[in-house]
Design an enzyme around this catalytic site. Structure first.
Site, mmCIF file in Angstrom:
data_model
loop_
_atom_site.group_PDB
_atom_site.id
_atom_site.type_symbol
_atom_site.label_atom_id
_atom_site.label_comp_id
_atom_site.label_asym_id
_atom_site.label_seq_id
_atom_site.Cartn_x
_atom_site.Cartn_y
_atom_site.Cartn_z
ATOM 1 N N ARG A 69 0.841 -1.208 0.000
ATOM 2 C CA ARG A 69 0.000 0.000 0.000
ATOM 3 C C ARG A 69 0.876 1.258 0.000
ATOM 4 N NH1 ARG A 69 -4.471 0.747 4.657
ATOM 5 N NH2 ARG A 69 -2.635 1.151 5.935
ATOM 6 N N LYS A 168 -2.858 7.238 1.398
ATOM 7 C CA LYS A 168 -2.586 7.497 2.819
ATOM 8 C C LYS A 168 -1.449 8.518 2.890
ATOM 9 C CE LYS A 168 -2.049 4.838 7.078
ATOM 10 N NZ LYS A 168 -3.026 5.596 7.851
ATOM 11 N N GLU A 212 -16.024 6.602 6.678
ATOM 12 C CA GLU A 212 -15.113 5.976 7.651
ATOM 13 C C GLU A 212 -14.917 6.905 8.834
ATOM 14 O OE1 GLU A 212 -11.149 5.535 5.966
ATOM 15 O OE2 GLU A 212 -11.318 7.448 4.931
#
Ligand code: PMP
Length: 328
Positions: A69, A168, A212
């Protein structure tokens, strides 16, 4: 004691408390020396990517997925990480070893590196690499049985078209400002008991679908099925979320699917829980709505942790305390 031996003793005490030892750009140094250059665009612009990773029983939980990721997020922001994924995992192992970590948490960052005062990332020749291996305890153990109270943020999650939440990145202001809504309400309500602190928010997207939390993914349980928003809702594709869907639910024979849901559907759910590397799996027992910082509604979801959340959390703990902590 002579002056020299007193100063040697003081230095030894300092060295023992000057922890953790941190990887910063090729060197492992004590905490007090773990500094970054003020021209690093990670600092100047939040330009970079990061990971939060658990260490269980000395193993890096889902190491490969985290590193995959990290590299994918770096690719999305045109950041070439100058070392291999294998080397990136090796850095984490070195930090675990240097700090004698058995159970803990790793914060791994790749910054754009030193550049000019302008935005241009192509003027930053060398990305920065930082690895902090330390302890983390987001919530007290009782909270996992009691469940959390959370606030619905009025600030929407950044739309995918503006900045895909799957990246992220080091820029978490959307999440931080949403979280501040919860913290400010908690202060207004005069909450002082840490277990009742309002420290998490639920963020909706601009279409009103649930996305989220500020640092975790969200799940609801309805009629025995576990449901979580798809990545197209605008969420980080959490590794704990993935673990719940592909391992814990099948292990517990609980049906699971991705599906968008609204706040109303969330409030109607039998159970709600959050997942994340730091939070692990934690139930939500109450959801507060607010307008301009004043609570307008409080909805009870469940009395404490619901049975399906409890089953999944128990299976999770079984795996991460076993001899077979997965690193894949
Ligand atoms: N969403 C956000 C915004 C997060 O910051 C995190 C924590 N990294 C998560 C979800 C959970 O992801 P993971 O399970 O990979 O830690």
């Amino acid at each position: 004691m002579t002056q020299t031996s007193a100063s040697t003793a003081a230095k030894a005490v300092h060295a023992a408390t000057d922890r953790p030892l941190i990887w910063v750009n090729g060197r492992i140094v004590p905490r007090s020396q773990a500094n970054v250059n003020v021209f690093d665009h990670g600092l100047l612009y939040g330009d970079g990517v990061f990971e939060g990773i658990r260490v269980y029983r000395g193993k890096i939980f889902k190491a490969q997925q985290h590193v995959d990721r990290l590299y994918e997020c770096a690719r999305q922001i045109f950041l070439d990480i100058p070392i291999s994924k294998k080397e990136m995992i090796e850095i984490q192992r070195q930090c675990i070893e240097a700090n004698n970590l058995v159970d803990g948490y790793i914060r791994l960052l790749v910054t754009r590196g030193e550049g000019t005062l302008g935005l241009n990332p192509y003027l930053c020749p060398t990305p920065g690499i930082i690895c902090i291996a330390d302890q983390i305890a987001l919530f007290k153990p009782e909270m996992y049985e009691k469940g959390m109270r959370v606030v619905v943020a009025n600030r929407p999650r950044i739309p995918i078209e503006c900045l895909d939440p799957r990246i992220k990145s080091l820029n978490y202001l959307n999440n931080i400002l949403a979280k501040c809504e919860a913290i400010h309400i908690g202060r207004d309500l005069g909450i002082t008991n840490p277990e009742d602190m309002l420290l998490e928010v639920i963020m909706l997207n601009i279409d009103g679908q649930v996305t989220e939390g500020s640092g975790d993914n969200i799940f609801i349980v309805k009629g025995g099925t576990v449901i979580t928003p798809p990545t197209t809702a605008g969420i980080l594709e959490g590794i704990t979320r993935q673990f719940v869907m592909t391992q814990l639910c099948p292990d517990c024979k609980i049906p699971v699917r991705e599906q968008n849901f609204t706040l109303k559907e969330l409030l109607d759910a039998d159970e709600v829980f959050l997942t994340g590397s730091a939070a692990e799996i934690i139930a939500v027992r109450e959801v507060l709505e607010h307008t301009d910082g004043k609570v307008t509604a409080a909805h009870t979801i469940s009395r404490g942790e619901g049975p399906i959340t409890a089953k999944l959390r128990s299976r999770f703990r079984q795996i991460v305390t076993s001899d077979h902590v997965p690193e894949d």
